[in-house]
Design a protein around this motif. Structure first.
Motif, PDB file in Angstrom:
ATOM      1  N   TRP A 101       0.824  -1.207   0.000  1.00 27.59           N
ATOM      2  CA  TRP A 101       0.000   0.000   0.000  1.00 27.59           C
ATOM      3  C   TRP A 101       0.862   1.262   0.000  1.00 27.59           C
ATOM      4  O   TRP A 101       0.482   2.280  -0.589  1.00 27.59           O
ATOM      5  N   THR A 102       2.008   1.213   0.663  1.00 24.63           N
ATOM      6  CA  THR A 102       2.844   2.409   0.750  1.00 24.63           C
ATOM      7  C   THR A 102       3.442   2.790  -0.605  1.00 24.63           C
ATOM      8  O   THR A 102       3.705   3.969  -0.857  1.00 24.63           O
ATOM      9  N   SER A 103       3.665   1.802  -1.476  1.00 20.74           N
ATOM     10  CA  SER A 103       4.244   2.106  -2.790  1.00 20.74           C
ATOM     11  C   SER A 103       3.181   2.383  -3.852  1.00 20.74           C
ATOM     12  O   SER A 103       3.511   2.699  -4.994  1.00 20.74           O
ATOM     13  N   LEU A 104       1.900   2.273  -3.462  1.00 19.12           N
ATOM     14  CA  LEU A 104       0.819   2.411  -4.438  1.00 19.12           C
ATOM     15  C   LEU A 104       0.820   3.779  -5.129  1.00 19.12           C
ATOM     16  O   LEU A 104       0.741   3.839  -6.369  1.00 19.12           O
ATOM     17  N   PRO A 105       0.915   4.915  -4.411  1.00 18.53           N
ATOM     18  CA  PRO A 105       0.920   6.213  -5.118  1.00 18.53           C
ATOM     19  C   PRO A 105       2.069   6.342  -6.108  1.00 18.53           C
ATOM     20  O   PRO A 105       1.894   6.840  -7.219  1.00 18.53           O
ATOM     21  N   ARG A 106       3.268   5.894  -5.682  1.00 21.35           N
ATOM     22  CA  ARG A 106       4.428   5.993  -6.576  1.00 21.35           C
ATOM     23  C   ARG A 106       4.218   5.149  -7.826  1.00 21.35           C
ATOM     24  O   ARG A 106       4.547   5.559  -8.941  1.00 21.35           O
ATOM     25  N   GLU A 107       3.648   3.958  -7.660  1.00 27.13           N
ATOM     26  CA  GLU A 107       3.409   3.081  -8.806  1.00 27.13           C
ATOM     27  C   GLU A 107       2.391   3.687  -9.767  1.00 27.13           C
ATOM     28  O   GLU A 107       2.592   3.673 -10.987  1.00 27.13           O
ATOM     29  N   LEU A 108       1.307   4.201  -9.224  1.00 23.69           N
ATOM     30  CA  LEU A 108       0.243   4.713 -10.087  1.00 23.69           C
ATOM     31  C   LEU A 108       0.662   5.973 -10.839  1.00 23.69           C
ATOM     32  O   LEU A 108       0.242   6.190 -11.981  1.00 23.69           O
TER      33      LEU A 108
END
Length: 702
Positions: A101-108
């Motif tokens: 979940w913590t990497s979700l913004p960076r991935e999107l």
């Protein structure tokens, strides 16, 4: 854009898709790691930039012509594809316990949910960045920005080894890598290739096919040398950025444009589906190999593994070709203008060949380039080395500057003092039409370059040629710099004794006036008197500029004009409209407003989606005008309406909805010229073309 010259872009989607699969499978790993590096880490790096460039090729011209509203459908489409892809691959990440979940913004926003899906956020972010930059910085500013971002990304990618040698720079990149995994993203990588695609689409190749492909070969060689050098010195953190990649890709696009191949829209959907599906196919092939005990063959043998993934990807992508959604709301479903870039290039070459020695061609692009599209025509002319343009108003000149047009832009018409800030800001050259006009402009306190307009007999705008006091007073203006002097020949198109005498008199007056200025110690600057008919009827008259308007577009004002020079000019513009319905009428039935068309026999009328609101003259009603369908002429039936017109197609029973009617241009062996249509409408081609409305999309054909 449906020219056969764009088929090369569609065809190259196939090798581009295969190269993308190669990057993720390493087809030569089990044969030669060195050869695999050459293929996947150097040559295959052309693939994804190619897809970015194609998006820029087609999208950015529409955005610059129609505004940011043209961007919204594209962004919506990419967002939908991105969402579908994310839904497809996030379950894989969850299954492999790599979801966070913590990497979700960076991935999107930057990296993409799966390793290949970085393309979609990069395309979204890069497109927004380029479009906003074009709007606020112009083409030159955007080019500088995109190049600077690319070079910055380069130091975080293939040349990261250099960055590590500079501690402050190294710390900056390490901080950035907390926000995204690679500089290969929408901020640093995508913008330059989007802009290159736009430039390649707007600037036809200046050289022949052979030289274009030689240029690509040289670019490819430079790319290989650079890639091997980066490998040898172990500089790369990743290896997506190369200095030689942008010029190599640009040369490839120009080379593809020289190929006369039919468009293949199906390959667009097919290649896009392959891009999205091939990682899933990698997982399927490897899963099947493990279950069947064929890992040694299907995975360890890298070339077999690659072939299996390619085959499965191609197979699974086929339904997307068959289900490809065909647009129903495109401007091509109604009425449009086609601009033949090749014809314009031909006309430029022919006309330049007849210019007097030392004379420069000034392209007259006023009135939306006689209805052709000022930005489109000016860009084509600029690509052919034209650096002087004429417009009617300051606003028209500013439009060209915003589109990145350089060189001299002469405003032929009157501009009041309220427009001085615009004239100065856009570096436009203003025509001065009187001493009072000069005083008004000078009083605004902004430095302007101006041309003097002399009235030598036209008796329209201009300073009387023999008014020495008024002319001298203009040179006393502190803020005006005279860089040219011109007049307009009122009767250059008339090949009568009276017309020739009037023209010679005007020329004599102009020579006398400019000589008097020189004798008085004033520099008249660049002298110009010639327009299209001036050049065609008086080619021996020397001057600094020839202001070419109607001839540049391959037309004469009227079909009965026979100038002294009969040049092989080609029409640049074709006007076409779609048949949207065909109606059968019985004898006595009427059609159109006021029942103005009455069937005297069983007949069929085709409804064309074009009318007088598009600029097509209403006076061509009642069979006065005609159109071409299936290579044959058909008369207009009844009254032309605001948005539609009727054509009697009784003689050809196979006319169907969806057929294309030609109002100006060629259809098979038949042709209708703008001059013919203008004659039927009781006017000249100049007016007919200039009235073609803004809702007709201008489509540039190579």
């Amino acid at each position: 854009m449906t020219s056969t010259r764009l088929g090369g872009l569609d065809d190259f989607r196939v090798p581009a898709a295969l190269l993308v699969i190669a990057i993720h499978t390493g087809p030569l790993l089990s044969i030669s790691p060195a050869a695999n590096y050459l293929l996947t880490d150097i040559l295959a790096r052309l693939a994804v930039p190619f897809f970015f460039a194609v998006s820029g090729w087609f999208l950015l011209p529409r955005v610059q012509q129609q505004g940011m509203a043209a961007l919204l459908p594209f962004l919506k489409k990419i967002l939908i594809l991105y969402s579908i892809s994310a839904c497809l691959y996030y379950p894989v990440k969850i299954y492999n316990h790599t979801f966070s979940w913590t990497s979700l913004p960076r991935e999107l926003i930057f990296d993409g949910p799966f390793y290949h899906l970085w393309y979609f956020p990069a395309l979204l972010l890069g497109t927004l960045l380029v479009c906003l930059s074009l709007r606020y910085l112009g083409r030159r500013g955007t080019a500088v920005l995109c190049a600077a971002l690319y070079l910055f990304g380069l130091l975080g990618d293939s040349y990261y080894g250099l960055t590590q040698a500079i501690p402050p720079l190294h710390r900056l990149y390490e901080a950035l890598f907390q926000c995204f995994d690679y500089t290969r993203n929408g901020l640093f990588f995508a913008p330059l290739f989007l802009l290159l695609g736009d430039r390649a689409g707007q600037n036809p190749p200046r050289h022949g096919r052979q030289r274009c492909w030689i240029g690509f070969g040289l670019g490819l060689t430079a790319l290989i040398v650079e890639g091997l050098t980066v490998k040898y010195f172990n500089l790369a953190r990743f290896d997506a950025f190369y200095l030689a990649l942008p010029p190599c890709l640009y040369a490839l696009l120009q080379g593809l444009r020289t190929l006369e191949l039919p468009p293949r829209p199906g390959l667009r959907a097919w290649s896009g589906a392959i891009y999205i599906l091939h990682p899933m196919c990698i997982l399927l092939v490897r899963g099947f190999a493990k279950m069947s005990g064929q890992t040694a063959l299907l995975v360890d043998q890298s070339l077999v593994h690659y072939a299996a993934v390619v085959g499965l990807s191609a197979l699974l992508a086929l339904p997307f070709v068959l289900l490809r959604r065909r647009p129903s709301t495109s401007a091509r479903s109604r009425a449009w203008i086609e601009l033949d870039a090749g014809a314009l290039q031909h006309n430029l070459a022919v006309l330049r060949d007849r210019l007097p020695a030392g004379c420069t061609l000034m392209a007259v692009v006023k009135a939306n380039a006689y209805g052709h599209g000022a930005v489109e025509i000016a860009r084509l002319c600029a690509a052919e080395g034209v650096d002087a343009f004429a417009v009617a108003t300051a606003q028209e000149g500013a439009q060209l500057r915003r589109a990145g047009i350089r060189g001299t832009i002469l405003v032929l018409g009157y501009s009041g003092p309220e427009l001085v800030p615009l004239l100065a800001r856009c570096r436009l050259t203003q025509t001065v039409v009187s001493a009072e006009h000069a005083r008004l402009l000078d009083g605004c306190g902004r430095r302007l370059q101006v041309h003097l307009k002399l009235d030598t007999g036209m008796h329209r705008l201009g300073i009387p040629w023999d008014d020495a006091a008024s002319l001298a007073s203009i040179y006393a203006c502190q803020n005006l710099k005279v860089t040219g002097t011109f007049t307009h020949l009122a009767r250059a198109g008339q090949r009568t004794l009276e017309g020739e005498h009037a023209t010679e008199k005007q020329l004599a007056c102009f020579r006398t006036a400019t000589e008097r200025l020189r004798c008085a110690g004033f520099d008249p600057g660049a002298l110009h008197v010639q327009s299209s008919y001036g050049l065609l009827n008086y080619p021996e008259v020397t001057c600094a500029y020839v202001r070419l308007g109607i001839a540049l577009y391959g037309c004469l004002s009227a079909p009965g004009d026979h100038p002294r020079l009969s040049l092989p000019l080609h029409p640049v513009l074709a006007l076409r409209a779609r048949v949207v319905q065909v109606r059968a009428l019985c004898p006595g039935e009427t059609a159109g407003y006021d029942g103005d068309f009455t069937a005297v026999r069983p007949c069929r009328v085709a409804v064309l989606a074009i009318g007088y609101a598009d600029g097509w003259p209403r006076c061509l009603s009642h069979g006065v005008g005609q159109v071409l369908l299936h290579g044959k002429p058909f008369p207009v039936a009844g009254l032309i309406c605001m948005d539609q017109m009727l054509v009697d197609v009784t003689e050809v029973p196979d006319v169907r909805p969806g057929d294309i009617a030609t109002l100006i241009g060629r259809d098979g062996d038949a042709e209708l010229t703008a001059a013919q249509a203008a004659r039927d409408a009781g006017t000249i081609a100049n007016e007919l073309l200039s009235r073609l409305g803004p809702r007709l999309e201008r489509i540039l054909l190579p």
